[in-house]
Motif scaffolding. Structure first.
Motif, short mmCIF file in Angstrom:
data_model
loop_
_atom_site.label_atom_id
_atom_site.label_comp_id
_atom_site.label_asym_id
_atom_site.label_seq_id
_atom_site.Cartn_x
_atom_site.Cartn_y
_atom_site.Cartn_z
N ALA A 149 0.83 -1.22 0.00
CA ALA A 149 0.00 0.00 0.00
C ALA A 149 0.86 1.26 0.00
CB ALA A 149 -0.93 -0.01 1.21
N SER A 150 1.93 1.27 0.81
CA SER A 150 2.76 2.48 0.87
C SER A 150 3.53 2.69 -0.43
CB SER A 150 3.71 2.41 2.07
OG SER A 150 4.39 1.18 2.11
N THR A 151 3.92 1.60 -1.10
CA THR A 151 4.63 1.75 -2.38
C THR A 151 3.69 2.36 -3.41
OG1 THR A 151 5.92 -0.21 -1.84
CG2 THR A 151 5.99 0.52 -4.13
N MET A 152 2.44 1.88 -3.43
CA MET A 152 1.48 2.43 -4.39
C MET A 152 1.18 3.90 -4.09
SD MET A 152 -0.99 -0.84 -5.14
CE MET A 152 -2.10 0.15 -6.08
N ALA A 153 1.10 4.23 -2.81
CA ALA A 153 0.84 5.63 -2.44
C ALA A 153 2.01 6.52 -2.88
CB ALA A 153 0.61 5.74 -0.94
N ALA A 154 3.21 6.01 -2.71
CA ALA A 154 4.40 6.79 -3.10
C ALA A 154 4.42 7.01 -4.61
CB ALA A 154 5.67 6.07 -2.65
N ILE A 155 4.06 5.98 -5.37
CA ILE A 155 4.03 6.12 -6.84
C ILE A 155 2.99 7.16 -7.23
CG2 ILE A 155 3.49 4.93 -9.02
CD1 ILE A 155 4.66 2.36 -7.74
N ARG A 156 1.83 7.06 -6.61
CA ARG A 156 0.75 8.02 -6.94
C ARG A 156 1.17 9.45 -6.61
NH1 ARG A 156 -3.25 4.01 -5.38
NH2 ARG A 156 -4.23 3.36 -7.34
N ALA A 157 2.06 9.59 -5.62
CA ALA A 157 2.52 10.94 -5.26
C ALA A 157 3.71 11.35 -6.13
CB ALA A 157 2.89 10.98 -3.78
#
Ligand code: NAD
Ligand code: MG
Length: 391
Positions: free
Chosen positions: A112-120
């Motif tokens: 989840a945190s990796t996906m959030a970082a990519i989205r940011a």
């Protein structure tokens, strides 16, 4: 590197682990090049506090919420913001001030945190291979959509990436992922029947976290890396081969369409791929010990024993079957490795239970994020039930 005016501001997710602490060694040796914006840990609150005191990040997150007050009190005299819980990790990675996120959390928990970082829009230095095993298609598509590069930290994938420098327009014919073979190379099933976790935790060449060390002893680690390589380098599974190389000096090999093969070599030290991922395209001078040919007069290669170490063919099977099958493989593996570390199951039961889970959990051919979350939960519940049935 001295042409770069500003330090790269990094978030290290899982800073208290094996990769995380080595990443901080790299930062410590290159203070002008890197600054630490965020550190996160789970169990080891004292180490997180110590790291925060040394590196003065903008924020820290302790995933284990029961330790929040302890960390908050310890850092009360500083300006460091303190948060707790998995959601907070996925939130802090979006901070404006971060350039690169090093994902060094172990397991599905890093997704989840990796996906959030990519989205940011953050650049990703990816150690958490399970992210690509669970949801490789989703994560790489997302990275493309947000214009984010994923720089591999895993030594084999870093080796391939290093071999690809200057070759990005030349198609890959094949890659060879090297594997040390782990502590049980050459042993048979009868021997493995009675081994203890202490033996599996002794890796011949690398000092790593417990989960990946067990994965290395079963060859599941190489299986996960095959899947990781597929997504990182857009390969067909038939283009990926695994070769046992017990000395761990050749970290992996790319074969191009003219038959030429490039390999990346060096002593096994994760700090090298970590700093390559963080400083790409620059190479940073360091004083790590250098390889000496005369210390290794023979570099040797073997075929993996896939009938004893069945986790490797299971990973290939998951890759062939596609859909959510690698997610099932990963979740079942996390549960059985946890059980093995608690002495609940024997070594040979590890692939047996994973195989059962792969045949029982609902197959979804084109999963989305919610399907992966559900698959992970369903697989964990089913695998735990399979473990109970064995008692
Ligand atoms: P580790 O167990 O040493 O460290 C894991 C880190 O993640 C710790 O900081 C821990 O506090 C944190 N963490 C654990 N569970 C968490 C959770 N539920 N929520 C939030 N944080 C959590 O593991 P490691 O060996 O550093 O491996 C980290 C990742 O890097 C893994 O995906 C592994 O496969 C990959 N990797 C490691 C190596 C290595 O040499 N150690 C090499 C290649 C790839
Ligand atoms: Mg590796």
């Amino acid at each position: 590197m001295n042409t770069k005016p500003e330090p790269t501001r990094i978030a290290i997710l899982g800073s208290t682990g094996s990769i995380g602490t080595q990443a901080l060694d790299v930062v410590r040796a290159n203070r002008l090049l890197f600054s630490v914006e965020v550190l996160t840990g789970n169990g080891n609150a004292d180490l997180l506090i110590q790291q925060a005191t040394e590196f003065q990040p903008n924020a820290v997150v302790i995933a284990d919420e029961s330790k929040y007050a302890y960390v908050k009190d310890a850092l009360a005299a500083t300006d460091i913001k303190v948060y707790a819980g998995a959601k907070a990790i996925a939130e802090v990675v979006q901070m404006e001030s971060i350039d690169t996120v090093l994902t060094a959390i172990v397991g599905y928990a890093g997704l989840a945190s990796t996906m959030a970082a990519i989205r940011a829009g953050k650049q990703i230095a990816l150690a958490n291979k399970e992210t690509l095993v669970v949801a490789g298609e989703l994560v790489t598509t997302l990275a493309k959509e947000y214009g984010v590069n994923i720089y591999p930290v895993d030594s084999e994938h870093s080796a391939i990436f290093q071999c690809m420098a200057g070759e990005f327009h030349n198609p890959i014919e094949k890659i060879y992922l090297t594997a040390s073979g782990g502590p049980f190379r050459g042993k048979d099933k009868a021997f493995l029947q009675n081994i203890r976790k202490e033996q599996a935790l002794k890796h011949p060449n690398w000092d790593m976290g417990a989960k990946i060390t067990i994965d290395s002893s079963t060859l599941m680690n190489k299986g996960l890396e095959v899947i990781e390589a597929k997504w990182l380098f857009h390969l067909d599974p038939r283009q990926i081969d695994v070769i046992i190389h017990p000395q761990s000096i050749i970290h992996s090999i790319v074969q191009f369409t003219d038959g030429s093969m490039k390999a990346q070599m060096g002593l096994p030290d994760m700090k090298l791929p970590i700093q390559y991922a963080l400083a790409y395209p620059y190479r940073l001078k360091n004083d790590f010990p250098r390889f000496n040919f005369m210390d290794y007069p023979q570099l040797t290669f073997e075929k993996p024993d896939t009938s004893t170490f069945r986790c490797l063919p299971l990973a290939f099977e998951a890759l062939h079957r596609g859909g959510n099958m690698s997610c099932i493989l990963n979740a079942a593996n996390e549960v059985v490795v946890g059980a093995f570390l608690k002495d609940t199951i024997g070594f040979n039961a590890i692939p047996d239970i994973i195989e059962k889970a792969m045949s029982k959990v609902s197959f979804i051919p084109t999963p989305g994020y919610a399907d992966y979350v559900e698959t992970d939960q369903e697989t964990r519940a089913l695998t735990s039930a399979l473990l109970k049935d064995r008692d």
